[in-house]
Design a protein around this motif. Structure first.
Motif, mmCIF file in Angstrom:
data_model
loop_
_atom_site.group_PDB
_atom_site.id
_atom_site.type_symbol
_atom_site.label_atom_id
_atom_site.label_comp_id
_atom_site.label_asym_id
_atom_site.label_seq_id
_atom_site.Cartn_x
_atom_site.Cartn_y
_atom_site.Cartn_z
ATOM 1 N N TYR A 81 0.860 -1.186 0.000
ATOM 2 C CA TYR A 81 0.000 0.000 0.000
ATOM 3 C C TYR A 81 0.892 1.230 0.000
ATOM 4 C CZ TYR A 81 -3.528 3.436 1.338
ATOM 5 O OH TYR A 81 -4.349 4.521 1.358
ATOM 6 N N ARG A 82 0.456 2.242 -0.779
ATOM 7 C CA ARG A 82 1.193 3.516 -0.800
ATOM 8 C C ARG A 82 0.190 4.650 -0.976
ATOM 9 N NH1 ARG A 82 5.105 3.600 -5.566
ATOM 10 N NH2 ARG A 82 6.622 2.716 -4.104
ATOM 11 N N ASP A 83 0.303 5.666 -0.156
ATOM 12 C CA ASP A 83 -0.494 6.860 -0.420
ATOM 13 C C ASP A 83 0.307 8.116 -0.120
ATOM 14 O OD1 ASP A 83 -0.670 7.443 2.298
ATOM 15 O OD2 ASP A 83 -2.802 7.015 2.465
ATOM 16 N N GLN A 84 -0.110 9.181 -0.791
ATOM 17 C CA GLN A 84 0.531 10.480 -0.621
ATOM 18 C C GLN A 84 -0.550 11.546 -0.638
ATOM 19 O OE1 GLN A 84 4.346 11.589 -2.627
ATOM 20 N NE2 GLN A 84 3.080 13.093 -3.684
ATOM 21 N N ILE A 85 -0.653 12.269 0.466
ATOM 22 C CA ILE A 85 -1.627 13.350 0.589
ATOM 23 C C ILE A 85 -0.861 14.659 0.497
ATOM 24 C CG2 ILE A 85 -3.358 14.429 2.070
ATOM 25 C CD1 ILE A 85 -3.676 11.622 3.399
ATOM 26 N N THR A 86 -1.141 15.454 -0.519
ATOM 27 C CA THR A 86 -0.458 16.723 -0.737
ATOM 28 C C THR A 86 -1.444 17.861 -0.494
ATOM 29 O OG1 THR A 86 1.005 15.722 -2.394
ATOM 30 C CG2 THR A 86 0.828 18.131 -2.381
ATOM 31 N N ASN A 89 -1.039 24.913 -0.471
ATOM 32 C CA ASN A 89 -1.416 26.187 0.137
ATOM 33 C C ASN A 89 -1.604 27.259 -0.931
ATOM 34 O OD1 ASN A 89 -1.051 25.032 2.770
ATOM 35 N ND2 ASN A 89 1.159 25.290 2.504
ATOM 36 N N GLU A 90 -2.197 28.389 -0.534
ATOM 37 C CA GLU A 90 -2.462 29.484 -1.469
ATOM 38 C C GLU A 90 -1.190 29.969 -2.156
ATOM 39 O OE1 GLU A 90 -5.046 31.085 -2.597
ATOM 40 O OE2 GLU A 90 -6.728 30.416 -1.368
ATOM 41 N N ASP A 91 -0.072 29.934 -1.440
ATOM 42 C CA ASP A 91 1.174 30.479 -2.003
ATOM 43 C C ASP A 91 1.980 29.437 -2.775
ATOM 44 O OD1 ASP A 91 2.083 28.883 0.044
ATOM 45 O OD2 ASP A 91 3.245 30.440 1.060
ATOM 46 N N GLY A 92 1.397 28.260 -3.015
ATOM 47 C CA GLY A 92 2.080 27.236 -3.790
ATOM 48 C C GLY A 92 2.918 26.282 -2.969
ATOM 49 N N THR A 93 3.151 26.572 -1.685
ATOM 50 C CA THR A 93 3.878 25.640 -0.826
ATOM 51 C C THR A 93 2.968 24.478 -0.455
ATOM 52 O OG1 THR A 93 3.265 26.855 1.176
ATOM 53 C CG2 THR A 93 5.343 27.459 0.101
ATOM 54 N N THR A 94 3.559 23.406 0.066
ATOM 55 C CA THR A 94 2.789 22.200 0.346
ATOM 56 C C THR A 94 3.172 21.595 1.694
ATOM 57 O OG1 THR A 94 4.408 20.739 -0.726
ATOM 58 C CG2 THR A 94 2.634 21.619 -2.100
ATOM 59 N N SER A 95 2.247 20.819 2.216
ATOM 60 C CA SER A 95 2.519 19.867 3.295
ATOM 61 C C SER A 95 2.128 18.499 2.761
ATOM 62 C CB SER A 95 1.707 20.201 4.552
ATOM 63 O OG SER A 95 2.104 21.436 5.101
ATOM 64 N N ILE A 96 3.039 17.540 2.843
ATOM 65 C CA ILE A 96 2.816 16.223 2.243
ATOM 66 C C ILE A 96 2.862 15.165 3.338
ATOM 67 C CG2 ILE A 96 3.658 14.537 0.567
ATOM 68 C CD1 ILE A 96 4.902 16.843 -0.985
ATOM 69 N N TYR A 97 1.860 14.279 3.343
ATOM 70 C CA TYR A 97 1.777 13.194 4.305
ATOM 71 C C TYR A 97 1.826 11.883 3.525
ATOM 72 C CZ TYR A 97 -0.127 17.281 6.622
ATOM 73 O OH TYR A 97 -0.314 18.563 7.095
ATOM 74 N N THR A 98 2.889 11.113 3.740
ATOM 75 C CA THR A 98 3.060 9.866 3.002
ATOM 76 C C THR A 98 2.909 8.678 3.932
ATOM 77 O OG1 THR A 98 5.463 9.654 3.318
ATOM 78 C CG2 THR A 98 4.703 11.043 1.491
ATOM 79 N N GLN A 99 2.458 7.594 3.357
ATOM 80 C CA GLN A 99 2.322 6.338 4.094
ATOM 81 C C GLN A 99 2.599 5.195 3.122
ATOM 82 O OE1 GLN A 99 -0.785 4.359 7.201
ATOM 83 N NE2 GLN A 99 -1.731 5.327 5.442
ATOM 84 N N GLU A 100 3.422 4.240 3.558
ATOM 85 C CA GLU A 100 3.756 3.137 2.666
ATOM 86 C C GLU A 100 4.011 1.874 3.466
ATOM 87 O OE1 GLU A 100 6.477 2.354 -1.315
ATOM 88 O OE2 GLU A 100 6.340 4.326 -0.379
ATOM 89 N N ALA A 101 3.536 0.763 2.900
ATOM 90 C CA ALA A 101 3.799 -0.560 3.471
ATOM 91 C C ALA A 101 4.448 -1.406 2.388
ATOM 92 C CB ALA A 101 2.506 -1.206 3.951
ATOM 93 N N ARG A 102 5.648 -1.948 2.678
ATOM 94 C CA ARG A 102 6.404 -2.734 1.704
ATOM 95 C C ARG A 102 6.695 -4.110 2.297
ATOM 96 N NH1 ARG A 102 8.870 1.800 3.067
ATOM 97 N NH2 ARG A 102 8.703 3.633 1.727
ATOM 98 N N ARG A 103 6.528 -5.140 1.488
ATOM 99 C CA ARG A 103 6.738 -6.502 1.974
ATOM 100 C C ARG A 103 8.018 -7.089 1.403
ATOM 101 N NH1 ARG A 103 2.745 -11.827 1.952
ATOM 102 N NH2 ARG A 103 3.532 -12.597 3.965
ATOM 103 N N VAL A 104 8.846 -7.655 2.265
ATOM 104 C CA VAL A 104 10.103 -8.281 1.865
ATOM 105 C C VAL A 104 9.796 -9.585 1.133
ATOM 106 C CG1 VAL A 104 12.281 -9.236 2.654
ATOM 107 C CG2 VAL A 104 11.267 -7.305 3.886
ATOM 108 N N LEU A 105 10.353 -9.724 -0.094
ATOM 109 C CA LEU A 105 10.105 -10.941 -0.882
ATOM 110 C C LEU A 105 11.337 -11.827 -1.030
ATOM 111 C CD1 LEU A 105 7.841 -9.574 -3.782
ATOM 112 C CD2 LEU A 105 7.160 -10.534 -1.572
ATOM 113 N N ASN A 106 12.534 -11.267 -0.876
ATOM 114 C CA ASN A 106 13.747 -12.098 -0.954
ATOM 115 C C ASN A 106 14.883 -11.414 -0.201
ATOM 116 O OD1 ASN A 106 14.837 -10.106 -2.695
ATOM 117 N ND2 ASN A 106 14.158 -11.205 -4.542
ATOM 118 N N ASP A 107 16.071 -12.008 -0.289
ATOM 119 C CA ASP A 107 17.208 -11.477 0.471
ATOM 120 C C ASP A 107 17.580 -10.060 0.034
ATOM 121 O OD1 ASP A 107 17.420 -13.751 2.001
ATOM 122 O OD2 ASP A 107 18.924 -14.697 0.709
ATOM 123 N N ASP A 108 17.478 -9.770 -1.268
ATOM 124 C CA ASP A 108 17.791 -8.420 -1.729
ATOM 125 C C ASP A 108 16.830 -7.405 -1.110
ATOM 126 O OD1 ASP A 108 19.881 -9.295 -3.306
ATOM 127 O OD2 ASP A 108 18.653 -9.482 -5.113
ATOM 128 N N GLY A 109 15.561 -7.753 -1.029
ATOM 129 C CA GLY A 109 14.588 -6.869 -0.409
ATOM 130 C C GLY A 109 14.827 -6.699 1.075
#
Length: 324
Positions: A81-86, A89-109
């Motif tokens: 799962y991945r989400d990004q809430i951006t 603001n009125e002046d073009g600046t942002t506040s970003i809230y990210t959330q991510e869940a990653r599952r290990v599938l092998n030794d490289d991961g």
């Protein structure tokens, strides 16, 4: 009497605290870039940013469901799962809230996911607010959090790492109140579900453009603001090939901007740099002086060139205009 006096003082203190918090919230609404006020409110009232609290999903059920199946595939990990809430603001600046869940599938991961860099850049305040490892047996362990990212101890194949970050612009960018983003929904690993959310200010126009099968936006509102949401699921991994075109030319992509077209952007940008392209009276006089007596175009160019390379020197500390 002493008890009544103490109760009255307690009521007055509570009322004062409430008024103070209300004023801090109002100040934060007026200037969303005040990371110090946000942290103070979190400390005083255990308060999450309002759009993060309203729009960020609780993905515990998603993680628990994923743990019920055996890890499979030849990729190092999978984005569960991945989400990004951006929040724009009125002046073009942002506040970003990210959330991510990653599952290990092998030794490289397992090696790659032991540390995850915070998704921030210069001019931004970044904070990791959650870092956890979900084990196959259902147990949950805390990771280490810092402003640079999240790190975890030994991971096992099948574990899921869960991170949440907050990224706040501290100032406007070079482009002023312009806002633009290009987000690729797919990745070089499989993506089970991904979601982009944009919270847009009233009174400003925004335009979006989706490519390569990216979903159309779903519109809603939150706290009186427009919300555009894009959701995709079961995205195959992108082939990682040498000299391949960029990911945004091969995968579902969402583009959003305060400019409707490149022509609109070009008009704004030309007005930004126009004065650098205009010849001043002093420059014209110098060119006439340098080219006096020159009979051909080539001789005129040579005369100006020789003066520039001998009389002027480059100094990186001198700023002569935009993109100097």
């Amino acid at each position: 009497l002493a008890m009544l006096a103490a109760a009255k003082q307690g009521d007055e203190a509570a009322a004062l605290r409430t008024r103070s918090l209300d004023r801090y919230r109002a100040a934060l609404d007026a200037n969303p870039n005040r990371e110090d006020l946000l942290r103070y409110l979190e400390f005083m009232d255990r308060e999450r940013p309002k759009f993060e609290a309203a729009l960020q999903e609780d993905i515990k059920p998603v993680i628990q469901a994923a743990l019920q199946s055996a890890p499979a595939g030849d990729s190092p990990w999978q984005v569960v799962y991945r989400d990004q809430i951006t929040v724009v603001n009125e002046d073009g600046t942002t506040s970003i809230y990210t959330q991510e869940a990653r599952r290990v599938l092998n030794d490289d991961g397992r090696d790659a996911l032991q540390g995850w860099r915070a998704p921030g850049w210069g001019g931004q305040q970044t904070r990791c607010v959650e870092a956890k490892v979900w084990r196959a047996d259902g147990s949950v362990e805390e990771g280490r959090r810092s402003s640079f990212g999240a790190s975890f101890g030994d991971l096992n194949i099948g574990d899921i790492v869960h991170t949440r970050f907050r990224v706040t612009d501290l100032e406007q960018s070079f482009f002023g109140d312009f806002f633009g983003a290009r987000e690729v929904l797919a990745d070089f690993v499989p993506v089970a579900r991904t979601r982009l959310v944009y919270v847009l200010p009233e009174g400003r126009e925004f335009f979006d453009y989706t490519t390569r099968g990216a979903p159309a936006r779903v519109e809603s509102t939150s706290h009186g603001r427009r919300v555009w949401t894009y959701t995709a699921a079961n995205l195959d991994k992108l082939p990682d090939e040498p000299l391949a075109p960029p990911a945004d030319q091969r995968a579902p992509t969402v583009q959003i901007s305060t400019y409707k077209s490149w022509q609109d952007f070009g008009r704004w940008y030309y007005n930004l740099i126009r004065k650098q392209l205009e010849t001043t009276p002093e420059m014209a006089a110098k060119v006439r002086e340098l080219t006096a007596g020159a009979t051909s175009e080539r001789d005129k160019v040579r005369a100006v060139y020789n003066w520039v390379v001998t009389a002027l020197r480059y100094n990186a500390a001198w700023h002569l205009g935009v993109h100097d």
